[in-house]
Design a protein around this motif. Structure first.
Motif, PDB file in Angstrom:
ATOM      1  N   GLU A 169      -7.889  -2.535  10.518  1.00 53.23           N
ATOM      2  CA  GLU A 169      -8.315  -1.284   9.831  1.00 53.23           C
ATOM      3  C   GLU A 169      -7.563  -1.364   8.631  1.00 53.23           C
ATOM      4  OE1 GLU A 169      -8.513   2.111  12.088  1.00 53.23           O
ATOM      5  OE2 GLU A 169     -10.302   1.336  13.166  1.00 53.23           O
ATOM      6  N   ILE A 170      -6.106  -1.466   8.500  1.00 54.51           N
ATOM      7  CA  ILE A 170      -5.085  -1.482   7.643  1.00 54.51           C
ATOM      8  C   ILE A 170      -5.515  -2.803   6.420  1.00 54.51           C
ATOM      9  CG2 ILE A 170      -2.453  -1.743   6.674  1.00 54.51           C
ATOM     10  CD1 ILE A 170      -2.107  -0.153   9.382  1.00 54.51           C
ATOM     11  N   LEU A 171      -5.705  -3.638   7.207  1.00 57.41           N
ATOM     12  CA  LEU A 171      -5.724  -5.029   6.562  1.00 57.41           C
ATOM     13  C   LEU A 171      -7.169  -4.872   5.720  1.00 57.41           C
ATOM     14  CD1 LEU A 171      -4.590  -7.728   6.086  1.00 57.41           C
ATOM     15  CD2 LEU A 171      -6.077  -8.744   7.722  1.00 57.41           C
ATOM     16  N   ASP A 172      -8.386  -4.387   6.080  1.00 55.71           N
ATOM     17  CA  ASP A 172      -9.376  -3.991   5.419  1.00 55.71           C
ATOM     18  C   ASP A 172      -9.219  -3.218   4.315  1.00 55.71           C
ATOM     19  OD1 ASP A 172     -11.977  -4.858   5.892  1.00 55.71           O
ATOM     20  OD2 ASP A 172     -12.743  -3.000   6.450  1.00 55.71           O
ATOM     21  N   GLN A 173      -8.334  -2.218   4.416  1.00 61.09           N
ATOM     22  CA  GLN A 173      -7.950  -1.320   3.235  1.00 61.09           C
ATOM     23  C   GLN A 173      -7.234  -1.881   2.191  1.00 61.09           C
ATOM     24  OE1 GLN A 173      -6.530   2.505   5.125  1.00 61.09           O
ATOM     25  NE2 GLN A 173      -5.897   3.171   3.161  1.00 61.09           N
ATOM     26  N   LEU A 174      -6.193  -2.774   2.622  1.00 61.20           N
ATOM     27  CA  LEU A 174      -5.225  -3.166   1.443  1.00 61.20           C
ATOM     28  C   LEU A 174      -5.457  -4.699   1.123  1.00 61.20           C
ATOM     29  CD1 LEU A 174      -2.076  -2.118   3.096  1.00 61.20           C
ATOM     30  CD2 LEU A 174      -3.257  -0.828   1.458  1.00 61.20           C
ATOM     31  N   GLY A 175      -6.103  -5.426   2.180  1.00 63.07           N
ATOM     32  CA  GLY A 175      -6.374  -6.953   1.894  1.00 63.07           C
ATOM     33  C   GLY A 175      -7.478  -7.320   1.074  1.00 63.07           C
ATOM     34  N   GLN A 176      -7.073  -8.286   0.278  1.00 62.05           N
ATOM     35  CA  GLN A 176      -8.083  -8.980  -0.748  1.00 62.05           C
ATOM     36  C   GLN A 176      -8.789 -10.252  -0.093  1.00 62.05           C
ATOM     37  OE1 GLN A 176      -6.512  -9.675  -4.486  1.00 62.05           O
ATOM     38  NE2 GLN A 176      -5.527  -7.564  -4.824  1.00 62.05           N
ATOM     39  N   MET A 177      -9.885 -10.416  -0.333  1.00 62.21           N
ATOM     40  CA  MET A 177     -10.682 -11.820  -0.012  1.00 62.21           C
ATOM     41  C   MET A 177      -9.724 -12.822  -0.731  1.00 62.21           C
ATOM     42  SD  MET A 177     -12.800 -11.771   2.130  1.00 62.21           S
ATOM     43  CE  MET A 177     -14.279 -11.251   3.140  1.00 62.21           C
ATOM     44  N   PRO A 178      -9.418 -13.921   0.091  1.00 63.43           N
ATOM     45  CA  PRO A 178      -8.228 -14.870  -0.122  1.00 63.43           C
ATOM     46  C   PRO A 178      -9.412 -16.052  -1.060  1.00 63.43           C
ATOM     47  CG  PRO A 178      -8.726 -15.482   2.151  1.00 63.43           C
ATOM     48  CD  PRO A 178      -9.713 -14.081   1.797  1.00 63.43           C
ATOM     49  N   LEU A 179      -9.888 -15.765  -2.245  1.00 66.57           N
ATOM     50  CA  LEU A 179     -10.575 -16.873  -2.892  1.00 66.57           C
ATOM     51  C   LEU A 179      -9.533 -17.898  -3.380  1.00 66.57           C
ATOM     52  CD1 LEU A 179     -12.766 -14.696  -5.156  1.00 66.57           C
ATOM     53  CD2 LEU A 179     -13.494 -15.707  -3.135  1.00 66.57           C
ATOM     54  N   PRO A 180     -10.070 -19.220  -3.470  1.00 68.79           N
ATOM     55  CA  PRO A 180      -9.357 -20.333  -3.896  1.00 68.79           C
ATOM     56  C   PRO A 180      -8.858 -20.038  -5.490  1.00 68.79           C
ATOM     57  CG  PRO A 180     -11.339 -20.879  -2.905  1.00 68.79           C
ATOM     58  CD  PRO A 180     -11.419 -19.750  -3.158  1.00 68.79           C
ATOM     59  N   PRO A 181      -7.579 -20.524  -5.630  1.00 69.32           N
ATOM     60  CA  PRO A 181      -7.127 -20.507  -7.114  1.00 69.32           C
ATOM     61  C   PRO A 181      -7.983 -20.823  -8.093  1.00 69.32           C
ATOM     62  CG  PRO A 181      -5.838 -22.295  -5.938  1.00 69.32           C
ATOM     63  CD  PRO A 181      -6.688 -21.586  -5.049  1.00 69.32           C
ATOM     64  N   TYR A 182      -8.990 -21.840  -7.798  1.00 63.16           N
ATOM     65  CA  TYR A 182      -9.816 -22.222  -9.020  1.00 63.16           C
ATOM     66  C   TYR A 182     -10.894 -21.283  -9.294  1.00 63.16           C
ATOM     67  CZ  TYR A 182     -12.185 -24.177  -4.891  1.00 63.16           C
ATOM     68  OH  TYR A 182     -12.791 -23.979  -3.577  1.00 63.16           O
ATOM     69  N   ILE A 183     -11.086 -20.125  -8.413  1.00 61.69           N
ATOM     70  CA  ILE A 183     -12.063 -19.122  -8.999  1.00 61.69           C
ATOM     71  C   ILE A 183     -11.277 -18.040  -9.546  1.00 61.69           C
ATOM     72  CG2 ILE A 183     -13.701 -17.438  -7.789  1.00 61.69           C
ATOM     73  CD1 ILE A 183     -14.552 -19.485  -5.674  1.00 61.69           C
ATOM     74  N   THR A 184     -11.653 -17.768 -10.844  1.00 60.64           N
ATOM     75  CA  THR A 184     -10.937 -16.668 -11.476  1.00 60.64           C
ATOM     76  C   THR A 184     -11.611 -15.571 -11.660  1.00 60.64           C
ATOM     77  OG1 THR A 184     -11.643 -17.637 -13.599  1.00 60.64           O
ATOM     78  CG2 THR A 184      -9.674 -18.555 -12.889  1.00 60.64           C
ATOM     79  N   HIS A 185     -13.029 -15.458 -11.580  1.00 59.80           N
ATOM     80  CA  HIS A 185     -13.940 -14.214 -11.345  1.00 59.80           C
ATOM     81  C   HIS A 185     -13.443 -13.331  -9.983  1.00 59.80           C
ATOM     82  CE1 HIS A 185     -16.983 -16.094 -14.208  1.00 59.80           C
ATOM     83  NE2 HIS A 185     -15.821 -16.080 -14.654  1.00 59.80           N
ATOM     84  N   GLN A 186     -13.576 -12.193 -10.325  1.00 53.11           N
ATOM     85  CA  GLN A 186     -13.584 -11.102  -9.300  1.00 53.11           C
ATOM     86  C   GLN A 186     -14.797 -11.000  -8.309  1.00 53.11           C
ATOM     87  OE1 GLN A 186     -10.605  -9.714  -9.501  1.00 53.11           O
ATOM     88  NE2 GLN A 186     -10.840  -8.956  -7.366  1.00 53.11           N
ATOM     89  N   GLY A 224       0.778  -1.153  -0.024  1.00 52.34           N
ATOM     90  CA  GLY A 224      -0.130   0.005  -0.152  1.00 52.34           C
ATOM     91  C   GLY A 224       0.840   1.256  -0.038  1.00 52.34           C
ATOM     92  N   GLY A 225       2.003   1.311  -0.724  1.00 52.79           N
ATOM     93  CA  GLY A 225       3.040   2.449  -1.014  1.00 52.79           C
ATOM     94  C   GLY A 225       3.415   2.701   0.287  1.00 52.79           C
ATOM     95  N   GLY A 226       3.613   1.847   1.383  1.00 50.78           N
ATOM     96  CA  GLY A 226       4.321   2.017   2.691  1.00 50.78           C
ATOM     97  C   GLY A 226       3.431   2.226   3.640  1.00 50.78           C
ATOM     98  N   LEU A 227       2.256   2.100   3.569  1.00 48.33           N
ATOM     99  CA  LEU A 227       0.947   2.118   4.865  1.00 48.33           C
ATOM    100  C   LEU A 227       1.472   0.890   5.715  1.00 48.33           C
ATOM    101  CD1 LEU A 227      -1.346   3.592   5.291  1.00 48.33           C
ATOM    102  CD2 LEU A 227      -2.955   2.022   4.329  1.00 48.33           C
ATOM    103  N   LEU A 228       1.940  -0.167   5.133  1.00 45.10           N
ATOM    104  CA  LEU A 228       2.327  -1.363   5.723  1.00 45.10           C
ATOM    105  C   LEU A 228       3.521  -1.998   5.443  1.00 45.10           C
ATOM    106  CD1 LEU A 228       0.964  -3.544   7.861  1.00 45.10           C
ATOM    107  CD2 LEU A 228       0.352  -4.909   5.787  1.00 45.10           C
ATOM    108  N   HIS A 229       4.626  -2.158   6.581  1.00 51.85           N
ATOM    109  CA  HIS A 229       5.790  -2.594   5.980  1.00 51.85           C
ATOM    110  C   HIS A 229       5.949  -4.182   6.824  1.00 51.85           C
ATOM    111  CE1 HIS A 229       7.609   0.759   4.197  1.00 51.85           C
ATOM    112  NE2 HIS A 229       6.955   1.712   5.239  1.00 51.85           N
ATOM    113  N   ALA A 230       6.823  -4.956   6.124  1.00 46.62           N
ATOM    114  CA  ALA A 230       6.990  -6.386   6.936  1.00 46.62           C
ATOM    115  C   ALA A 230       8.489  -6.870   6.780  1.00 46.62           C
ATOM    116  CB  ALA A 230       5.986  -7.322   6.337  1.00 46.62           C
ATOM    117  N   GLU A 231       8.957  -7.852   7.497  1.00 43.99           N
ATOM    118  CA  GLU A 231      10.072  -8.516   7.404  1.00 43.99           C
ATOM    119  C   GLU A 231       9.831  -9.733   7.749  1.00 43.99           C
ATOM    120  OE1 GLU A 231      13.923  -8.419  10.139  1.00 43.99           O
ATOM    121  OE2 GLU A 231      13.670  -6.561   9.272  1.00 43.99           O
TER     122      GLU A 231
END
Length: 341
Positions: A140-157, A111-118
């Motif tokens: 709250e940051i996760l809600d902003q940046l994260g995506q629902m972790p759909l299984p790989p066999y679901i290709t639709h948004q 997120g352009g530096g909103l979240l860092h990790a090591e």
């Protein structure tokens, strides 16, 4: 027992890519585990198969937007992180892609530096422990940046994030939805309770253990990844009382099943408890508590297919799956359902 024994042919077009508009309008295959007899209904007809005095066990875990897309600091290379299990406030067990380059000490930015990790260390099965750095509230940051972790066999948004949550989702912590529960509406649950069916709410945070492919030829050599579960005293009492009164314990989904089977003692009495479970249920397993199961259609050679085979017999399950394919049922997470009674 060979992993290949649990394979079946599935045309690609039968993998459901989107949820139906109405949750309880999916198809429902009723399978009698003793006779193998099959009946075809619509999901909201499940109420006709539930009796007064029965107990429905549901998993009230909530899926977090656990998929983070970021970059490696310094090189800008794209990286994908899937949150699996929280270890401490800021440290998570994760799955990183590409994994080979994710060595301890590697720095990541989201997120352009909103979240860092090591990356801290490599753990079981090549997963990584990652320490996150941020200002404010992680959720709250996760809600902003994260995506629902759909299984790989679901290709639709996914248009609506809530369609990958059950209507009774409460406690955040899952990297995937307990998908059998996606068929229930609040109205249907209300009608079920009015019929005299009790509802026991348990929690299992769905992680990699549920979905990790079986890579060994001999089923018994597969090792499940652990997942956190919790059974309250109230839920344990409802389930135990149901058994005592001669009612049936009906689990909604394999995760609810694994939760109560993990929490049961040798006499089949469910204890109020919490912890990590790596229970692996495959044919030959003697169920301690569960009587019936509401479930979706599972991937070939998966631990979930092995679990339902343990309950209904492999021949019955494979015959039911073959018929479901012939009748063009929708498969996997957003697909149709089966009631094993």
């Amino acid at each position: 027992m060979k992993t290949a024994d649990f394979d079946y042919e599935l045309p690609q077009e039968l993998i459901a890519q989107d949820p139906l508009e109405q949750r309880d309008s999916s198809r429902l295959l009723i399978l009698d585990k003793k006779t193998g007899e099959r009946t075809h209904r619509i999901f909201h007809d499940i109420i006709d198969y539930l009796h007064e005095g029965d107990c429905l066990v549901i998993n009230n875990t909530k899926v977090i937007p656990a998929r983070l897309i970021g970059e490696r600091e310094g090189t800008g290379g794209k990286v994908e992180v899937l949150l699996l299990k929280r270890k401490t406030d800021n440290v998570w067990e994760t799955l990183v892609k590409p994994g080979k380059k994710a060595r301890p000490g590697m720095r990541l930015s989201f997120g352009g530096g909103l979240l860092h990790a090591e990356v801290q260390e490599v753990v079981d099965e090549g997963n990584r422990l990652i320490r996150f750095e941020y200002e404010g509230i992680f959720e709250e940051i996760l809600d902003q940046l994260g995506q629902m972790p759909l299984p790989p066999y679901i290709t639709h948004q996914l248009k609506d994030k809530n369609r990958y949550q059950t209507v009774y989702a409460k406690y955040e912590g899952s990297a995937a939805a307990p998908t059998a529960g996606l068929h229930f509406t609040e109205e249907l649950l209300q009608q079920i309770q009015e019929k005299g069916v009790k509802i026991a709410r348990v929690t299992l945070h769905v992680g990699l253990g549920t979905f990790r492919p079986v890579k060994v030829d001999d089923v018994t050599q597969h090792h499940m990844h652990t997942e956190f579960y919790h059974v309250s005293q109230e839920a344990a009492d409802i389930i135990n009382e149901t058994k005592k009164q001669g009612g049936r314990v009906i689990c909604v989904g394999t995760t609810s099943c694994r939760t109560i089977e993990s929490a049961a003692d040798g006499q089949g009495v469910v204890q109020a408890t919490e912890g990590d479970t790596d229970i692996f249920i495959y044919p030959g397993y003697q169920f301690k508590v569960l009587d019936c199961l509401i479930t979706n259609f599972h991937l070939p050679e998966s631990t979930l297919l092995m679990l339902v085979s343990a309950l209904a017999g492999k021949e019955n399950i494979m015959a039911a799956y073959k018929e479901a394919v012939e009748m063009k049922y929708r498969f996997f997470s957003f697909g149709d359902a089966m009631f094993i009674q």
